[in-house]
Design a protein around this motif. Structure first.
Motif, PDB file in Angstrom:
ATOM      1  N   TYR A  12     -17.138 -11.150  20.010  1.00  0.00           N
ATOM      2  CA  TYR A  12     -17.200 -11.327  18.438  1.00  0.00           C
ATOM      3  C   TYR A  12     -18.467 -11.063  17.600  1.00  0.00           C
ATOM      4  O   TYR A  12     -18.624 -11.444  16.735  1.00  0.00           O
ATOM      5  CB  TYR A  12     -16.951 -13.052  18.262  1.00  0.00           C
ATOM      6  CG  TYR A  12     -15.586 -13.270  18.550  1.00  0.00           C
ATOM      7  CD1 TYR A  12     -14.629 -13.206  17.444  1.00  0.00           C
ATOM      8  CD2 TYR A  12     -14.913 -13.909  19.617  1.00  0.00           C
ATOM      9  CE1 TYR A  12     -13.021 -13.525  17.670  1.00  0.00           C
ATOM     10  CE2 TYR A  12     -13.749 -14.160  19.902  1.00  0.00           C
ATOM     11  CZ  TYR A  12     -13.018 -14.236  18.833  1.00  0.00           C
ATOM     12  OH  TYR A  12     -11.653 -14.492  19.182  1.00  0.00           O
ATOM     13  N   ARG A  24     -16.829 -14.839  14.819  1.00  0.00           N
ATOM     14  CA  ARG A  24     -16.130 -16.231  15.141  1.00  0.00           C
ATOM     15  C   ARG A  24     -16.359 -17.395  14.318  1.00  0.00           C
ATOM     16  O   ARG A  24     -15.603 -18.204  14.053  1.00  0.00           O
ATOM     17  CB  ARG A  24     -16.199 -16.251  16.805  1.00  0.00           C
ATOM     18  CG  ARG A  24     -15.510 -17.587  17.079  1.00  0.00           C
ATOM     19  CD  ARG A  24     -14.022 -17.237  17.153  1.00  0.00           C
ATOM     20  NE  ARG A  24     -13.443 -18.637  17.695  1.00  0.00           N
ATOM     21  CZ  ARG A  24     -13.034 -18.919  19.041  1.00  0.00           C
ATOM     22  NH1 ARG A  24     -13.156 -17.861  19.904  1.00  0.00           N
ATOM     23  NH2 ARG A  24     -12.344 -19.929  19.164  1.00  0.00           N
ATOM     24  N   LYS A  70      -7.575 -18.862  21.174  1.00  0.00           N
ATOM     25  CA  LYS A  70      -7.764 -17.910  19.876  1.00  0.00           C
ATOM     26  C   LYS A  70      -8.330 -16.440  20.215  1.00  0.00           C
ATOM     27  O   LYS A  70      -7.756 -15.684  19.764  1.00  0.00           O
ATOM     28  CB  LYS A  70      -8.894 -18.591  18.661  1.00  0.00           C
ATOM     29  CG  LYS A  70      -9.215 -17.783  17.740  1.00  0.00           C
ATOM     30  CD  LYS A  70      -9.949 -18.422  16.695  1.00  0.00           C
ATOM     31  CE  LYS A  70     -10.317 -17.597  15.507  1.00  0.00           C
ATOM     32  NZ  LYS A  70      -9.939 -16.489  15.194  1.00  0.00           N
ATOM     33  N   TYR A  71      -9.114 -16.286  21.232  1.00  0.00           N
ATOM     34  CA  TYR A  71      -9.531 -15.318  21.774  1.00  0.00           C
ATOM     35  C   TYR A  71      -8.243 -14.221  22.148  1.00  0.00           C
ATOM     36  O   TYR A  71      -7.916 -13.223  21.781  1.00  0.00           O
ATOM     37  CB  TYR A  71     -10.647 -15.270  22.624  1.00  0.00           C
ATOM     38  CG  TYR A  71     -10.931 -13.854  23.534  1.00  0.00           C
ATOM     39  CD1 TYR A  71     -11.596 -13.031  22.720  1.00  0.00           C
ATOM     40  CD2 TYR A  71     -10.698 -13.334  24.674  1.00  0.00           C
ATOM     41  CE1 TYR A  71     -12.155 -11.936  23.261  1.00  0.00           C
ATOM     42  CE2 TYR A  71     -10.862 -12.383  25.462  1.00  0.00           C
ATOM     43  CZ  TYR A  71     -11.743 -11.592  24.543  1.00  0.00           C
ATOM     44  OH  TYR A  71     -12.139 -10.211  25.016  1.00  0.00           O
ATOM     45  N   ASP A  74      -6.231 -13.227  19.056  1.00  0.00           N
ATOM     46  CA  ASP A  74      -6.900 -12.116  18.347  1.00  0.00           C
ATOM     47  C   ASP A  74      -6.676 -10.816  19.138  1.00  0.00           C
ATOM     48  O   ASP A  74      -6.405  -9.760  18.333  1.00  0.00           O
ATOM     49  CB  ASP A  74      -8.502 -12.537  18.398  1.00  0.00           C
ATOM     50  CG  ASP A  74      -8.596 -13.521  17.194  1.00  0.00           C
ATOM     51  OD1 ASP A  74      -7.569 -13.936  16.623  1.00  0.00           O
ATOM     52  OD2 ASP A  74      -9.784 -13.949  17.270  1.00  0.00           O
ATOM     53  N   GLN A  78      -4.344  -7.572  17.685  1.00  0.00           N
ATOM     54  CA  GLN A  78      -4.892  -6.292  17.463  1.00  0.00           C
ATOM     55  C   GLN A  78      -3.983  -5.338  18.182  1.00  0.00           C
ATOM     56  O   GLN A  78      -3.875  -4.182  17.654  1.00  0.00           O
ATOM     57  CB  GLN A  78      -6.345  -6.188  17.834  1.00  0.00           C
ATOM     58  CG  GLN A  78      -7.401  -6.960  17.083  1.00  0.00           C
ATOM     59  CD  GLN A  78      -8.795  -6.971  17.573  1.00  0.00           C
ATOM     60  OE1 GLN A  78      -9.502  -7.396  16.940  1.00  0.00           O
ATOM     61  NE2 GLN A  78      -9.012  -6.227  18.692  1.00  0.00           N
ATOM     62  N   VAL A  92     -11.971  -7.511  17.603  1.00  0.00           N
ATOM     63  CA  VAL A  92     -12.476  -8.509  18.614  1.00  0.00           C
ATOM     64  C   VAL A  92     -12.628  -7.419  19.920  1.00  0.00           C
ATOM     65  O   VAL A  92     -11.563  -6.699  20.238  1.00  0.00           O
ATOM     66  CB  VAL A  92     -11.712  -9.516  18.905  1.00  0.00           C
ATOM     67  CG1 VAL A  92     -12.155 -10.340  20.374  1.00  0.00           C
ATOM     68  CG2 VAL A  92     -11.626 -10.477  17.842  1.00  0.00           C
TER      69      VAL A  92
END
Length: 100
Positions: A12, A24, A70-71, A74, A78, A92
């Motif tokens: 991040y 982040r 969340k990671y 994300d 993408q 990310v």
């Protein structure tokens, strides 16, 4: 001073340019790494003079994000919607190993 976020290849951390600093947390001081040890920070990144802690911070940072929903969301967003991002958009990064 060593920029921890840059050295541990935090996914991040935005490099200098359009998206610089932590993407982040609204302030780098809110980073999950602050719960491990007291780290110097400014609005954009975490800093240390102690190079010896970088390995343990990298391990903890990678562990945190590999378990973080969340990671994962994300990264998935993408991949599914690349048209939402242009060359100036922050993306990310995948977790990377540090080259020795």
């Amino acid at each position: 001073m060593i920029n921890i976020c840059q050295k541990i290849l935090c996914p991040y951390f935005g490099e200098k340019g359009h998206n610089y600093g932590c993407q982040r947390y609204s302030r780098s001081g809110e980073c999950h790494l602050q719960s491990i040890t007291q780290i110097q920070e400014n609005e954009y990144a975490l800093y240390t003079n102690d190079e010896a802690i970088l390995t343990s911070l990298k391990i903890e940072n990678d562990r945190f994000f590999l378990e973080d929903t969340k990671y994962a969301e994300d990264l998935e967003f993408q991949q599914e919607y690349p048209e939402c991002f242009n060359e100036r958009s922050f993306k990310v990064k995948e977790i990377q190993r540090i080259q020795q």
